[in-house]
Design a protein around this motif. Structure first.
Motif, PDB file in Angstrom:
ATOM      1  N   VAL A 158      93.505  24.433   2.429  1.00 21.61           N
ATOM      2  CA  VAL A 158      94.092  24.110   1.143  1.00 21.61           C
ATOM      3  C   VAL A 158      94.161  25.394   0.325  1.00 21.61           C
ATOM      4  N   PRO A 159      95.310  25.694  -0.281  1.00 20.04           N
ATOM      5  CA  PRO A 159      95.397  26.907  -1.095  1.00 20.04           C
ATOM      6  C   PRO A 159      94.392  26.879  -2.242  1.00 20.04           C
ATOM      7  N   ALA A 160      93.908  28.053  -2.625  1.00 24.89           N
ATOM      8  CA  ALA A 160      92.961  28.163  -3.738  1.00 24.89           C
ATOM      9  C   ALA A 160      93.656  27.907  -5.068  1.00 24.89           C
ATOM     10  N   ALA A 161      94.961  28.155  -5.125  1.00 25.98           N
ATOM     11  CA  ALA A 161      95.689  27.955  -6.379  1.00 25.98           C
ATOM     12  C   ALA A 161      97.178  27.802  -6.084  1.00 25.98           C
ATOM     13  N   PHE A 162      97.864  27.123  -6.989  1.00 26.06           N
ATOM     14  CA  PHE A 162      99.317  27.011  -6.940  1.00 26.06           C
ATOM     15  C   PHE A 162      99.853  27.732  -8.165  1.00 26.06           C
ATOM     16  N   VAL A 163     100.841  28.576  -7.965  1.00 18.20           N
ATOM     17  CA  VAL A 163     101.418  29.342  -9.065  1.00 18.20           C
ATOM     18  C   VAL A 163     102.926  29.139  -9.055  1.00 18.20           C
ATOM     19  N   VAL A 164     103.461  28.746 -10.205  1.00 24.55           N
ATOM     20  CA  VAL A 164     104.904  28.575 -10.334  1.00 24.55           C
ATOM     21  C   VAL A 164     105.493  29.891 -10.828  1.00 24.55           C
ATOM     22  N   LEU A 165     106.479  30.402 -10.086  1.00 26.46           N
ATOM     23  CA  LEU A 165     107.107  31.675 -10.442  1.00 26.46           C
ATOM     24  C   LEU A 165     108.574  31.458 -10.757  1.00 26.46           C
ATOM     25  N   GLU A 166     109.072  32.194 -11.729  1.00 25.15           N
ATOM     26  CA  GLU A 166     110.506  32.143 -12.030  1.00 25.15           C
ATOM     27  C   GLU A 166     111.300  32.812 -10.921  1.00 25.15           C
ATOM     28  N   ARG A 167     110.710  33.871 -10.351  1.00 28.54           N
ATOM     29  CA  ARG A 167     111.342  34.577  -9.241  1.00 28.54           C
ATOM     30  C   ARG A 167     110.241  35.228  -8.412  1.00 28.54           C
ATOM     31  N   LEU A 168     110.572  35.590  -7.192  1.00 33.37           N
ATOM     32  CA  LEU A 168     109.596  36.225  -6.322  1.00 33.37           C
ATOM     33  C   LEU A 168     109.274  37.632  -6.821  1.00 33.37           C
ATOM     34  N   PRO A 169     108.011  38.027  -6.786  1.00 31.65           N
ATOM     35  CA  PRO A 169     107.659  39.389  -7.202  1.00 31.65           C
ATOM     36  C   PRO A 169     108.155  40.387  -6.155  1.00 31.65           C
ATOM     37  N   LEU A 170     108.683  41.498  -6.623  1.00 29.44           N
ATOM     38  CA  LEU A 170     109.233  42.508  -5.726  1.00 29.44           C
ATOM     39  C   LEU A 170     108.477  43.822  -5.866  1.00 29.44           C
ATOM     40  N   THR A 171     108.456  44.582  -4.771  1.00 32.56           N
ATOM     41  CA  THR A 171     107.875  45.914  -4.815  1.00 32.56           C
ATOM     42  C   THR A 171     108.902  46.863  -5.425  1.00 32.56           C
ATOM     43  N   VAL A 172     108.522  48.121  -5.611  1.00 29.34           N
ATOM     44  CA  VAL A 172     109.461  49.103  -6.166  1.00 29.34           C
ATOM     45  C   VAL A 172     110.640  49.330  -5.232  1.00 29.34           C
ATOM     46  N   ASN A 173     110.481  48.985  -3.953  1.00 32.64           N
ATOM     47  CA  ASN A 173     111.562  49.135  -2.979  1.00 32.64           C
ATOM     48  C   ASN A 173     112.463  47.918  -2.903  1.00 32.64           C
ATOM     49  N   GLY A 174     112.164  46.884  -3.716  1.00 29.61           N
ATOM     50  CA  GLY A 174     112.994  45.695  -3.730  1.00 29.61           C
ATOM     51  C   GLY A 174     112.630  44.648  -2.685  1.00 29.61           C
ATOM     52  N   LYS A 175     111.523  44.858  -1.970  1.00 31.20           N
ATOM     53  CA  LYS A 175     111.078  43.877  -0.978  1.00 31.20           C
ATOM     54  C   LYS A 175     110.082  42.920  -1.626  1.00 31.20           C
TER      55      LYS A 175
END
Length: 119
Positions: free
Chosen positions: A2-19
């Motif tokens: 079972v996940p430790a937490a559920f987080v609702v995101l507006e968009r996926l977090p990206l690295t500085v390279n856009g991944k």
């Protein structure tokens, strides 16, 4: 599992390279420490060790090690640090009694006889 937490995101977090930033979830802060405060010396030590191993500010007596973000490797670290603090636990104890309260009931003081090998 079972996940430790559920987080609702507006968009996926990206690295500085856009991944997609796969490490983002590991950097989330788990809020804990709500609940009963330690009532004994062993509970106080275990709360401190839980917080130290999990990287949290504080942990309540009823908080589950795994719900707060712990995993099997961290459980082994917890057992090792508990031993240095004078308390004998096993990794199996952490899995069977994942809260501070539960572990406090099965923790044996160093030199008091018994230990992980007698369970």
């Amino acid at each position: 599992m079972v996940p430790a937490a559920f987080v609702v995101l507006e968009r996926l977090p990206l690295t500085v390279n856009g991944k997609v930033d796969r490490g983002f979830c590991r950097r989330l802060e788990f809020v804990s420490g709500v609940g009963r405060v330690p009532g004994s010396g062993v509970e106080e030590v275990l709360c401190s060790l839980f917080a130290e191993v999990l990287g949290l500010e504080r942990v309540g007596v009823g908080d589950s090690f795994f719900d707060c973000g712990g995993d099997s490797i961290m459980a082994i670290q917890l057992v090792s640090r508990a031993r240095r603090a004078g308390w004998v636990l096993s990794a199996r104890d952490v899995f069977q009694h994942p809260s501070v309260e539960g572990l406090a009931r099965v923790a044996v003081p160093m030199g008091a006889g018994g230990g992980w090998w007698s369970r």
